[in-house]
Structures are given as structure tokens and as C-alpha cells.
Design an enzyme around this catalytic site. Structure first.
Site, short mmCIF file in Angstrom:
data_model
loop_
_atom_site.label_atom_id
_atom_site.label_comp_id
_atom_site.label_asym_id
_atom_site.label_seq_id
_atom_site.Cartn_x
_atom_site.Cartn_y
_atom_site.Cartn_z
N ASP A 32 20.35 5.61 -74.18
CA ASP A 32 20.81 5.04 -75.45
C ASP A 32 21.65 3.78 -75.24
O ASP A 32 22.45 3.43 -76.10
CB ASP A 32 21.61 6.10 -76.22
CG ASP A 32 22.80 6.60 -75.42
OD1 ASP A 32 22.90 6.24 -74.22
OD2 ASP A 32 23.63 7.34 -75.97
N HIS A 235 10.27 -15.02 -54.89
CA HIS A 235 11.09 -14.44 -55.96
C HIS A 235 11.96 -13.29 -55.43
O HIS A 235 12.09 -12.26 -56.07
CB HIS A 235 10.19 -13.96 -57.11
CG HIS A 235 9.62 -15.10 -57.91
ND1 HIS A 235 8.58 -14.95 -58.78
CD2 HIS A 235 9.95 -16.40 -57.96
CE1 HIS A 235 8.28 -16.13 -59.32
NE2 HIS A 235 9.11 -17.02 -58.83
N ASP A 252 19.01 -19.91 -55.23
CA ASP A 252 18.36 -20.45 -56.43
C ASP A 252 19.05 -19.78 -57.60
O ASP A 252 18.79 -18.60 -57.90
CB ASP A 252 16.86 -20.13 -56.38
CG ASP A 252 16.09 -20.72 -57.55
OD1 ASP A 252 16.73 -21.15 -58.54
OD2 ASP A 252 14.84 -20.73 -57.49
N ASP A 263 18.89 -24.79 -63.51
CA ASP A 263 18.06 -24.14 -62.49
C ASP A 263 18.18 -24.97 -61.21
O ASP A 263 17.57 -26.03 -61.11
CB ASP A 263 16.61 -24.10 -63.01
CG ASP A 263 15.65 -23.38 -62.06
OD1 ASP A 263 16.10 -22.86 -61.03
OD2 ASP A 263 14.44 -23.37 -62.37
N HIS A 342 3.70 -23.04 -54.37
CA HIS A 342 4.06 -23.01 -55.80
C HIS A 342 3.99 -24.41 -56.39
O HIS A 342 3.71 -25.38 -55.69
CB HIS A 342 5.45 -22.39 -55.99
CG HIS A 342 6.57 -23.09 -55.28
ND1 HIS A 342 7.02 -24.34 -55.65
CD2 HIS A 342 7.33 -22.72 -54.22
CE1 HIS A 342 8.03 -24.69 -54.87
NE2 HIS A 342 8.22 -23.74 -53.97
N HIS A 346 8.87 -27.41 -63.33
CA HIS A 346 8.51 -26.94 -64.67
C HIS A 346 9.47 -27.55 -65.66
O HIS A 346 10.56 -28.00 -65.29
CB HIS A 346 8.60 -25.41 -64.72
CG HIS A 346 9.89 -24.86 -64.17
ND1 HIS A 346 11.02 -24.75 -64.92
CD2 HIS A 346 10.24 -24.46 -62.90
CE1 HIS A 346 12.00 -24.27 -64.17
NE2 HIS A 346 11.57 -24.10 -62.91
N HIS A 353 11.75 -21.42 -67.69
CA HIS A 353 10.38 -21.96 -67.61
C HIS A 353 10.03 -22.31 -69.05
O HIS A 353 9.55 -21.46 -69.80
CB HIS A 353 9.41 -20.94 -67.00
CG HIS A 353 9.74 -20.64 -65.57
ND1 HIS A 353 9.28 -19.53 -64.91
CD2 HIS A 353 10.47 -21.32 -64.66
CE1 HIS A 353 9.74 -19.52 -63.67
NE2 HIS A 353 10.46 -20.60 -63.50
N GLU A 376 11.22 -29.26 -57.48
CA GLU A 376 11.62 -28.22 -56.54
C GLU A 376 10.57 -27.91 -55.47
O GLU A 376 10.07 -26.80 -55.37
CB GLU A 376 11.97 -26.94 -57.29
CG GLU A 376 10.93 -26.48 -58.33
CD GLU A 376 11.31 -25.14 -58.97
OE1 GLU A 376 11.58 -24.19 -58.22
OE2 GLU A 376 11.31 -25.06 -60.21
N TYR A 380 7.87 -22.72 -46.79
CA TYR A 380 8.20 -21.33 -46.50
C TYR A 380 7.34 -20.86 -45.33
O TYR A 380 6.11 -20.80 -45.46
CB TYR A 380 7.95 -20.45 -47.73
CG TYR A 380 8.53 -21.08 -48.98
CD1 TYR A 380 9.85 -20.85 -49.34
CD2 TYR A 380 7.76 -21.97 -49.75
CE1 TYR A 380 10.40 -21.46 -50.47
CE2 TYR A 380 8.31 -22.59 -50.87
CZ TYR A 380 9.62 -22.34 -51.22
OH TYR A 380 10.16 -22.96 -52.32
N ARG A 398 13.95 -24.65 -49.99
CA ARG A 398 13.60 -25.25 -51.28
C ARG A 398 14.80 -26.05 -51.75
O ARG A 398 15.95 -25.65 -51.51
CB ARG A 398 13.23 -24.17 -52.30
CG ARG A 398 12.93 -24.75 -53.70
CD ARG A 398 12.22 -23.77 -54.65
NE ARG A 398 12.99 -22.61 -55.02
CZ ARG A 398 12.82 -21.40 -54.53
NH1 ARG A 398 11.88 -21.17 -53.63
NH2 ARG A 398 13.58 -20.40 -54.93
N GLU A 400 16.03 -27.95 -55.33
CA GLU A 400 15.66 -28.03 -56.74
C GLU A 400 16.75 -28.69 -57.57
O GLU A 400 17.90 -28.24 -57.56
CB GLU A 400 15.40 -26.60 -57.28
CG GLU A 400 15.14 -26.55 -58.78
CD GLU A 400 14.76 -25.17 -59.28
OE1 GLU A 400 15.21 -24.17 -58.70
OE2 GLU A 400 13.98 -25.11 -60.26
N1 GLY Z 1 14.34 -19.91 -60.45
C1 GLY Z 1 13.09 -20.02 -61.03
C2 GLY Z 1 12.47 -21.29 -60.69
O1 GLY Z 1 12.98 -22.04 -59.90
O2 GLY Z 1 11.48 -21.65 -61.24
MN MN Z 2 12.77 -23.80 -61.21
MN MN Z 3 15.00 -22.20 -59.45
#
Ligand code: GLY
Ligand code: MN
Ligand code: MN
Length: 430
Positions: A32, A235, A252, A263, A342, A346, A353, A376, A380, A398, A400
Site C-alpha cells: 500500500d 546501464h 553517469d 544528464d 550506442h 539524444h 530521453h 556522449e 567499452y 563515456r 557526456e
Molecule cells: N543516462 C542515460 C543516458 O545517458 O542516456
Molecule cells: Mn544521455
Molecule cells: Mn547519461
């Protein structure tokens, strides 16, 4: 006063139409107890109303253009879960011209639909609401010997709202800059605090504490804190590993401030110094990232920036011995995807996103002034990769940033946290 976004939405609607836009609903976490409520992004954008279970009805040709159906005031409920704006507040605080308890929505549905040629409604989110609307339209059709006219077309309002959301207003950019500044500060503090022997979750806690203390609602997505080979899992969110001397840490993490996301990813050495191999991978990603940021200009397409990142990373990976062969051939055969699997980035906004089409027909969308996007790229290298120089095994990098496209070129919102390797080392040495 009707907020400018809603005015513009009305202006873009067919005039003989009505839009029905539902708010988000509460979601059960267990038994609940509920997750902290987060408003539906389109609903929030149009109305600014932050309560669950509401429905906005927008009818540009009607005397009352904007109606909000809301949860009514309820002293008992308000003791337990907090104040509601109620029917009066929907008008006085949120600019609705008319307001009713949400329980009356279905009894008023026929009046809402009658005479509108087009209904803007996004099917597929709430099946009970879909059902009520479809059944009502069907029952109105059966009344065809009376002067009752149900809509003949149902259109997804996202065709208007999502395109509006792609281009950020000055006010939205200010909020996004604040979201970016908060996240940048958290990344800086993480760089200063990291030591071998810590746990990933300690870094996560430090970052999210800074988000909340700055007034952010929290992270805009589950923070990724991956040490060593965990950084090669795209992820990774377990965040329960140990930070080891000699390894990299990939963070990240972005904040959600007044509904808007940031982000940011940074990858830095746990002991404060990049090894030679780490630095080689890092500098390749950084050089690529900076070249792609420079491309964020009106007229350049998403695919052009992505392709540039693929070309730079592939050429660099051949030089380092991660890939063998002719770069052009490796790109054609998509061999780079073993290490760069990837997208380049975005769009960013109320959703991390964010919404908006990336393709018009088959053509990649061109950027315009007012678009905010992430840039970004990453590399890897899984620890069990075969036939590559072993010094690179288990490295994930990475970088970003959040970038606003302006008529004069890119404006990076996330400059508050360094990305140059030497600058990061200098900060960590303090
Ligand atoms: N943290 C999600 C991305 O970088 O798209
Ligand atoms: Mn991102
Ligand atoms: Mn990110």
C-alpha cells in the site's frame, strides 16, 4: 491566465476540435505504498499542474477553452498525503477557466466531445480512459437522428506537443541550466571525494545528496556509478561494487530540477591519475566528444554527428590496435559496434530521453536553435575481449555533456565539471 505553452498548443490545434490530456497516476511501489509521484511530461508542460488523476480538456472554439478535472479538496485525505488545489485552486492557481471534480469526467464526456470534428487524444496509455472515450463516441454515433456529432477523427496530441517540446524557450533553458549546474557540482564533489576502497553506492549517495540539497527532485534517471569493468556495462545501476586502485570510475548522473533533466557522464581515475592505457582511450573519446559538440549547429543532422563520432572512434581504435583493418571497411561492416554500441546522444528536456522525431520520413532530423541534446560517445572494452592489447581490457569510458544548439553554435550547459584529463587530475589532487 493560460500559460504560453497551452496558448500555443491551442493555436496549433484544429479550431473545431477538442483535446483530452490526462495527468499521470500514482504508482504502487509495494503493497500500500507509492512511488513518489511524478507528473506526466506532456501534461506538466501544458498545465504546470502537479497532482495525479487530473484531466485537461482544451477546446479552442469553446467559451471555456481550458477545463481541468481534478481531485476535489478532501480534509481527511489532505491530512494523510497533503494539500490539493481542488476545483477552486485549479482556476485561481492554474488558470483553468472551468473546473470540475474528476469523478464527473465521464458524465460530462458527451458534452466535451459533441461538435468537435477532431479529438486530440493519445490512445494506449490508460486503457480504462481509452475505453470510456471510445464507448462514448460509439454511443453518440448511435444517436445519429439527433443533433449530436461525435468526432470523426482521433489524432495523437503528441504530433503537436512533442514538436513544441523539442524547441526550448528562454525560461526552459534557464531551468535546464540550473539542472546542469546542480549535476556538474555533484560530479565535481564526487571527483574530489573518490578514494580506493570506497563503494560505488557511497559515490551515488554523495551525488544524490547534492541534488536534493540544491532543491532538485532527485536524479533524472537512476544514477550509474560503475567502477572498473562495471563501466563497460551500459546501464549498470547496481552501484554496489568496490572502487579499486588503478581502475576508472564512470559516473553517469543528472538532476531533475523543476521538471527538467540534466544528464552528465564523467570517467575518472579512482587513484587520481590515469594510467597510460586509460589515458589513450580517454583522450580518443574526449577528442571525439569535443569534435561532435562543435557540430551542434542549426542544419546539421543527428546522423551526421553520429557518423562523425563513428569515423573518429574507428580510426582511433585502429591506431590503438582494438580493431584491425581499413577504417572505411570496419565502418561498413559495423565492427566498431563491438566497442561503441550506442547512439551519439539524444534530445533532453522534461524527459531525459526527450520527445520529438529523430527522422522525418527516412531523413535524419536537422538541428535547430533551441534544441538541447546530449553528446556522449564512449568506448567499452569487456574484460573477456579476445585478440586485443591486454592493457585495454575492462576499460569503459563515456564523456557526456548537455548542449544547447544556438544560431551561433553550441552552448554547453555542463561546463561546470571538467573533462580534460589533466584538469580532472589537478582537481582530484586538491
Ligand atoms: N543516462 C542515460 C543516458 O545517458 O542516456
Ligand atoms: Mn544521455
Ligand atoms: Mn547519461
Amino acid at each position: 491566465m493560460i500559460r504560453p505553452q497551452l496558448q500555443e498548443f491551442m493555436r496549433r490545434m484544429d479550431q473545431k476540435s477538442v483535446a483530452i490530456i490526462p495527468a499521470a497516476r500514482e504508482a504502487t511501489r509495494s503493497n500500500d505504498t507509492q512511488y513518489r509521484f511524478r507528473q506526466d511530461s506532456d501534461f506538466y508542460y501544458l498545465t504546470g499542474f502537479e497532482e495525479p488523476d487530473a484531466i485537461a480538456v482544451i477546446a479552442p472554439a469553446s467559451p471555456h477553452k481550458y477545463t481541468l478535472f481534478v481531485r476535489p479538496r478532501d480534509p481527511e485525505q489532505e491530512i494523510w498525503v497533503g494539500r490539493r488545489a481542488g476545483v477552486e485552486g485549479a482556476k485561481s492557481e492554474f488558470g483553468a477557466e472551468e473546473s470540475f471534480p474528476v469523478a464527473e469526467f465521464e458524465t460530462r464526456l458527451q458534452d466535451i466531445l459533441d461538435g468537435a470534428e477532431k479529438l486530440y487524444y493519445r490512445l494506449g496509455a490508460y486503457s480504462d480512459l481509452d475505453d470510456a472515450i471510445i464507448k462514448k463516441i460509439a454511443s453518440m454515433r448511435a444517436l445519429n437522428r439527433k443533433p449530436i456529432h461525435p468526432p470523426s477523427t482521433i489524432v495523437d496530441p503528441a504530433t503537436i506537443v512533442h514538436e513544441m517540446r523539442v524547441l526550448k524557450s528562454t525560461e526552459e533553458i534557464e531551468l535546464m541550466q540550473r539542472a546542469a549546474d546542480i549535476a556538474a557540482e555533484a560530479h565535481v564533489e564526487a571527483m574530489k571525494a573518490v578514494r580506493p576502497g570506497m563503494k560505488e553506492y557511497e559515490v551515488e549517495a554523495l551525488i544524490e545528496q547534492i541534488f536534493r540539497r540544491a532543491g532538485a527532485a532527485g536524479p533524472s534517471y537512476t544514477s550509474i556509478v560503475g567502477a572498473g569493468a562495471n563501466a563497460t556495462v551500459l546501464h549498470y545501476i547496481n552501484n554496489d561494487g568496490e572502487l579499486r586502485d588503478g581502475e576508472l570510475l564512470l559516473v553517469d548522473a543528472g538532476a531533475e530540477y523543476k521538471g527538467y533533466a540534466s544528464d552528465i557522464t564523467r570517467t575518472f581515475p579512482i587513484n587520481g591519475r590515469y594510467s597510460k592505457a586509460q589515458r589513450e582511450i580517454y583522450d580518443l573519446v574526449l577528442e571525439t566528444q569535443m569534435a561532435c559538440v562543435e557540430m551542434v549547429r542549426p542544419g546539421v543532422t543527428h546522423d551526421e554527428i553520429k557518423s562523425h563520432s563513428v569515423e573518429m572512434l574507428t580510426a582511433g581504435m585502429v591506431k590503438l590496435g582494438l580493431l584491425k583493418g581499413e577504417p572505411a571497411e570496419l565502418i561498413k561492416e559495423e565492427k566498431y559496434k563491438q566497442f561503441y554500441m550506442h547512439g551519439l546522444g539524444h534530445m533532453l528536456g522534461i524527459d531525459v530521453h526527450d520527445v520529438g522525431l529523430y527522422y522525418h520520413d527516412q531523413e535524419s532530423r536537422a538541428l535547430e536553435a533551441g534544441v538541447v541534446m546530449t553528446v556522449e560517445p564512449g568506448i567499452y572494452i569487456a574484460p573477456d575481449t579476445k585478440d586485443i592489447p591486454e592493457q585495454y581490457l575492462g576499460i569503459g569510458v563515456r564523456i557526456e555533456d548537455d548542449v544547447l544548439c544556438t544560431a551561433n553554435g553550441p552552448r554547453v550547459l555542463t561546463t561546470g565539471v571538467p573533462k580534460d584529463a589533466s584538469e580532472i587530475e589537478a582537481l582530484m589532487a586538491k
